[in-house]
Scaffold this motif. Structure first.
Motif, short mmCIF file in Angstrom:
data_model
loop_
_atom_site.label_atom_id
_atom_site.label_comp_id
_atom_site.label_asym_id
_atom_site.label_seq_id
_atom_site.Cartn_x
_atom_site.Cartn_y
_atom_site.Cartn_z
N ALA A 127 0.85 -1.19 0.00
CA ALA A 127 0.00 0.00 0.00
C ALA A 127 0.89 1.24 0.00
N SER A 159 0.07 5.56 0.32
CA SER A 159 -0.87 6.67 0.41
C SER A 159 -0.49 7.77 -0.57
N SER A 219 -5.63 6.04 5.24
CA SER A 219 -5.66 4.82 4.44
C SER A 219 -5.66 3.62 5.38
N ASP A 223 -4.48 -0.18 -1.45
CA ASP A 223 -4.42 0.87 -2.46
C ASP A 223 -2.98 1.35 -2.60
N THR A 281 -1.04 4.20 -4.48
CA THR A 281 -1.03 5.42 -5.30
C THR A 281 0.22 5.43 -6.17
#
Length: 542
Positions: free
Chosen positions: A228, A230, A238, A255, A257
């Motif tokens: 992950a 952020s 997050s 997630d 980014t």
């Protein structure tokens, strides 16, 4: 198999605003608890005071104020483990601490073991090193806590592994420099491999004087895979999910980014640096001199992106040497960006000064004094607007100029914040071209024309300096890589040019010490990174 959800609370505190920061911490805990019910909430390093608090840590009231914050946080915490960074006085010593809160209590604390004391960091001035690892049971998972630099060294991870940890939580305040995120991710992957456990890392976000903390909090699996990431440059909540089977903790894909290109990162860093410096210090807006050149053009675009056009005032201050091209380009850019724009000639002001100085200057020849006087006329106007309207004066000198003293004390150096202070001239051109890919902001003619201060007829920067592509490489080697003159010459640069440039860098330390601060984007900015005496007799370039 148990599920563990970890919230990464990437927030932007204000240094010294302990009550306001504590309010934000509590509001963030309540928000993430309401929206996602995490078992663990992780905040950044020293988030209660903001980072770096510097000599605020020496104030007698800080212990009392932090204790009050700790109690407020404890009272607000329910059935999630909340890990928060703050300074902690204990037995006459000050520690960089992480407190673990659970069900209304501060249940344990960890004290940072590895205190950075290089470049912008000065933690050994304030803190005592912690001596012990902290591994505690969080919903059945043996979980270690560490703070920032602890994951840049081998010892804390090895000690946590020896104590049986299966998860490492790291609170961080890691400032930006170009390429830093790639370094961080490689480092966390290495630590995860070393410890055989996932690493979850929460970084501070926001501008603090010359530093910008870019966020980009992340989680890495036990085998070093990025799970992950952020978003950078903004506050963000997050969540990272994990499965615990009683022996190993496996992070589930989260997630991620996308990483931005380095040039885009630098631009966003400059924008955030301006925004937070202006807003956190309570200025109504900014004012800057718009010359029709590339440095002020890029500075204006950054200011507008940081604050919006309604809070940006641009002033063109022409003189007899100002070209019609400069007047046209400055107006065109002001119209493109929709800022408040005004033209104020310095002709009469300059003539008044010269009349007052006539007796002093009698019998002398025209030299740099008259050029500097033009810049100082402009500085007076900008500072007057600043005082009257509560605007911060942005100066626009780039790193190349700041390095060699190609600027005027109390003139174009007069102001509160230098947008491009750590941006070399060649990078200024790159950033201007990049900004125009987002939307038209800087007229192309401003980018294409040869740079000039326009303080004398037909003046160009390269009349006084080598081409910027040469100058910037020499400066990079001397300032950022600490190479000697002879080493630079051996790399293929002209001996006379090298010694002339290095002499200028050394001689102009007195100017830099009086210059406004500006956002740091390299590992060796002028400011906290590079501390040289003004009065000294060290051989040039040695």
């Amino acid at each position: 198999m148990k599920k563990l959800r970890i919230a990464l609370a990437q927030i932007n505190p204000v240094v010294g605003d302990i009550d306001g920061n504590t309010d934000k911490i509590i509001a963030t805990v309540r928000k993430c608890t309401a929206e996602s019910s995490p078992q663990v909430v992780l905040f950044p390093e020293l988030v209660v005071t903001g980072y770096p608090p510097e000599d605020l840590l020496l104030r007698s009231s800080i212990a009392r104020r932090v204790e009050r914050a700790i109690k407020r946080i404890a009272d607000a915490v329910g059935d999630a483990f909340v890990i928060v960074g703050y300074p902690r006085y204990l037995d006459g010593a000050l520690y960089n601490a992480a407190g673990v809160f659970y069900q209304g209590k501060l249940i344990n604390e960890y004290f940072k073991q590895c205190l950075p004391n290089y470049r912008v960091f000065d933690e050994k001035r304030y803190f005592k090193e912690g001596q012990h690892s902290l591994v505690l049971d969080m919903f059945g998972v043996p979980t270690a806590v560490s703070i920032c630099e602890d994951v840049w060294e081998n010892g804390p991870m090895s000690a946590a592994k020896a104590k049986g940890a299966k998860l490492m939580l790291n609170l961080s305040a890691s400032p930006f420099h170009a390429g830093k995120q790639v370094e961080r991710e490689a480092l966390l992957a290495q630590r995860a491999w070393q410890g055989g456990m996932p690493v979850v890392y929460c970084n501070l976000v926001g501008g603090q004087d010359e530093l910008v903390f870019d966020g980009a909090s992340m989680a890495v699996s036990a085998d070093g895979e990025l799970i992950a990431r952020s978003p950078a440059y903004r506050e963000h909540l997050s969540y990272v999910d994990a499965h615990w089977d009683g022996g190993n903790l496996n992070l589930l894909p989260g997630d991620v980014t996308d990483l931005q290109p380095v040039l885009e990162d630098i631009y966003q860093t400059l924008v955030l640096g301006v925004r937070d410096y202006v807003n956190k210090n309570g200025f109504n807006g900014v004012v800057l001199g718009l010359s029709g050149g590339i440095d002020s053009g890029l500075s204006l675009a950054i200011a507008v992106d940081a604050l919006g056009p309604e809070r940006v005032h641009a002033v063109m201050m022409p003189f007899r040497y100002t070209s019609s091209m400069s007047l046209e380009d400055a107006q065109a850019q002001a119209e493109l960006l929709g800022v408040n724009y005004q033209v104020m000639s310095i002709e009469a002001i300059y003539d008044s000064f010269m009349a007052a100085l006539a007796d002093e200057f009698d019998g002398t020849t025209v030299d740099k004094t008259e050029e500097n006087l033009q810049a100082r006329c402009r500085g007076v106007l900008l500072m007057a607007i600043s005082n009257k309207k509560g605007y911060l004066v942005l100066t626009t000198g780039n790193k190349s100029e700041v390095a060699v003293g190609y600027s005027t004390l109390y003139g174009d150096m007069a102001g509160g914040f230098d947008v491009l202070k750590d941006v070399a001239k060649t990078r200024v051109f790159e950033l201007a071209r990049y900004r125009n890919t987002l939307s038209e902001a800087i007229p192309q003619r401003v980018i294409d024309r040869p740079p000039s201060a326009e303080l004398a007829p037909g003046q160009k920067d390269e009349d006084s300096l080598p081409p910027y592509v040469v100058l910037d490489r020499i400066l990079e080697r001397y300032i950022e890589l600490d190479e000697s003159a002879e080493t630079i010459i051996e790399a293929g640069y002209d001996r006379d040019i090298v010694y002339r440039i290095l002499r200028l860098v050394d001689l102009n330390e007195y100017k830099r010490r009086q210059a406004p601060i500006g956002t740091r984007i390299t590992e060796r900015s002028f400011g906290r990174d590079r501390r040289y005496p003004i009065t000294q007799k060290w051989p040039i370039g040695d």
